[in-house]
Design an enzyme around this catalytic site. Structure first.
Site, short mmCIF file in Angstrom:
data_model
loop_
_atom_site.label_atom_id
_atom_site.label_comp_id
_atom_site.label_asym_id
_atom_site.label_seq_id
_atom_site.Cartn_x
_atom_site.Cartn_y
_atom_site.Cartn_z
N GLY A 85 0.77 -1.24 0.00
CA GLY A 85 0.00 0.00 0.00
C GLY A 85 0.80 1.28 0.00
O GLY A 85 0.35 2.30 -0.52
N ASP A 128 0.70 3.23 4.48
CA ASP A 128 -0.37 3.87 3.71
C ASP A 128 -1.46 4.43 4.63
O ASP A 128 -1.87 5.57 4.49
CB ASP A 128 -0.97 2.92 2.67
CG ASP A 128 -1.42 1.59 3.25
OD1 ASP A 128 -1.25 1.34 4.46
OD2 ASP A 128 -1.97 0.76 2.48
N ASP A 135 -5.38 2.12 10.64
CA ASP A 135 -6.79 1.87 10.94
C ASP A 135 -6.87 1.51 12.43
O ASP A 135 -6.93 2.39 13.27
CB ASP A 135 -7.27 0.75 10.01
CG ASP A 135 -8.76 0.47 10.10
OD1 ASP A 135 -9.49 1.32 10.63
OD2 ASP A 135 -9.19 -0.60 9.65
N LYS A 179 -6.95 6.89 10.42
CA LYS A 179 -8.36 6.83 10.85
C LYS A 179 -8.37 6.90 12.37
O LYS A 179 -8.43 5.88 13.05
CB LYS A 179 -8.99 5.50 10.40
CG LYS A 179 -9.16 5.35 8.89
CD LYS A 179 -9.83 4.01 8.56
CE LYS A 179 -10.15 3.91 7.08
NZ LYS A 179 -10.70 2.58 6.70
N VAL A 203 -11.35 3.50 2.01
CA VAL A 203 -10.81 4.34 0.94
C VAL A 203 -9.81 3.56 0.08
O VAL A 203 -9.19 2.60 0.54
CB VAL A 203 -10.12 5.60 1.51
CG1 VAL A 203 -11.12 6.51 2.20
CG2 VAL A 203 -9.00 5.23 2.48
N ASP A 209 -5.75 -0.42 -1.73
CA ASP A 209 -6.52 -1.33 -2.58
C ASP A 209 -7.79 -1.83 -1.90
O ASP A 209 -7.95 -1.71 -0.68
CB ASP A 209 -5.69 -2.57 -2.91
CG ASP A 209 -5.56 -3.51 -1.70
OD1 ASP A 209 -5.18 -3.02 -0.62
OD2 ASP A 209 -5.89 -4.69 -1.83
N ARG A 217 -5.36 0.36 -6.71
CA ARG A 217 -4.12 0.95 -6.19
C ARG A 217 -3.61 2.07 -7.09
O ARG A 217 -3.00 3.03 -6.63
CB ARG A 217 -3.02 -0.11 -6.09
CG ARG A 217 -3.21 -1.11 -4.98
CD ARG A 217 -1.90 -1.87 -4.74
NE ARG A 217 -2.10 -3.13 -4.05
CZ ARG A 217 -2.16 -3.26 -2.74
NH1 ARG A 217 -2.05 -2.20 -1.96
NH2 ARG A 217 -2.33 -4.45 -2.18
P1 IMP Z 1 -4.60 -1.83 10.91
O1 IMP Z 1 -3.71 -2.92 11.39
O2 IMP Z 1 -6.03 -2.06 11.31
O3 IMP Z 1 -4.12 -0.44 11.30
O4 IMP Z 1 -4.65 -1.96 9.35
C1 IMP Z 1 -3.75 -1.32 8.56
C2 IMP Z 1 -3.78 -1.89 7.15
O5 IMP Z 1 -5.11 -2.19 6.73
C3 IMP Z 1 -3.28 -0.85 6.20
O6 IMP Z 1 -1.90 -0.99 6.00
C4 IMP Z 1 -4.07 -1.13 4.94
O7 IMP Z 1 -3.38 -2.04 4.14
C5 IMP Z 1 -5.36 -1.74 5.41
N1 IMP Z 1 -6.48 -0.77 5.45
C6 IMP Z 1 -7.09 -0.22 6.52
N2 IMP Z 1 -8.06 0.63 6.18
C7 IMP Z 1 -8.06 0.65 4.83
C8 IMP Z 1 -8.85 1.38 3.85
O8 IMP Z 1 -9.74 2.20 4.14
N3 IMP Z 1 -8.54 1.11 2.55
C9 IMP Z 1 -7.57 0.24 2.16
N4 IMP Z 1 -6.81 -0.44 3.03
C10 IMP Z 1 -7.07 -0.24 4.35
MG MG Z 2 -0.86 -1.68 4.33
#
Ligand code: IMP
Ligand code: MG
Length: 178
Positions: free
Chosen positions: A43, A99, A102, A130, A152, A158, A164
């Site tokens: 990403g 990228d 979340d 986020k 998004v 993606d 992407r």
């Molecule tokens: P986390 O471990 O929940 O912080 O997830 C992070 C990963 O989830 C990021 O590196 C992204 O690859 C993916 N991700 C989270 N939200 C989105 C989104 O809205 N669009 C695309 N990929 C996302």
């Molecule tokens: Mg990622």
């Protein structure tokens, strides 16, 4: 591809301007530090390349790949390293380029993993954040833009490996992923 996009929330030009701003901050903080910039695949590819091209300090670039969402839009919370960095980061200044944050679970995992190698410092630079979705208290040092909890895509991000290569960040139509 564009017909699947509900709304463009960050334009190509806005991304460019913000990347330039972040590069100025990093340039100022990392002169003389020769940092290792770790791009989290896949990403962060566009963000990491555009950002590093704007940096005028000496630096090294490495890559890491982790298990991701699969084709779903929710974090499993389970993270696995698929490709590790090749650089020895002991006593080095590390900048992780991601990228989007979340839940933050992915970055927490990477951060804790890197800590074990005793780097001089670790900072996190993410294009998107986020803030309402965080499940960890990990400190994020550089953020491009805050976004809401919608899914998004674009500029590296993606859904099921698609979108992407859109040059902007857009909200994906709900019917595409639900
Ligand atoms: P986390 O471990 O929940 O912080 O997830 C992070 C990963 O989830 C990021 O590196 C992204 O690859 C993916 N991700 C989270 N939200 C989105 C989104 O809205 N669009 C695309 N990929 C996302
Ligand atoms: Mg990622």
């Amino acid at each position: 591809m564009r017909k699947d996009i509900e709304k463009i929330i960050i334009s190509e030009n806005e991304i460019k301007m913000r990347v330039d701003e972040l590069a100025k901050k990093i340039d100022a903080e990392y002169s003389e530090k020769n940092p290792v910039v770790v791009c989290i695949l896949r990403g962060a590819i566009f963000f990491a390349t555009d950002l590093t091209k704007e940096l005028s300090i000496p630096l090294e670039i490495d890559f890491m790949s982790l298990s991701s969402y699969g084709d779903s839009t929710k974090s499993s919370g389970v993270v696995k390293i698929k490709k590790d960095i090749d650089t020895d980061i002991t006593k080095r200044h590390v900048i992780i380029v991601e990228d989007i944050v979340d839940t933050g679970l992915t970055l927490k995992y990477i951060n804790d993993y890197f800590e074990k190698h005793n780097p001089a410092s670790i900072k996190i630079c993410t294009l998107l954040d986020k803030p309402n979705a965080h499940k960890t208290d990990l400190k994020i040092d550089y953020v491009g833009f805050d976004v809401g909890n919608e899914f998004v895509v674009g500029y590296g991000l993606d859904f099921a490996q698609k979108y992407r290569n859109l040059p902007f960040i857009g909200i994906l139509k709900k019917e595409i992923y639900s």
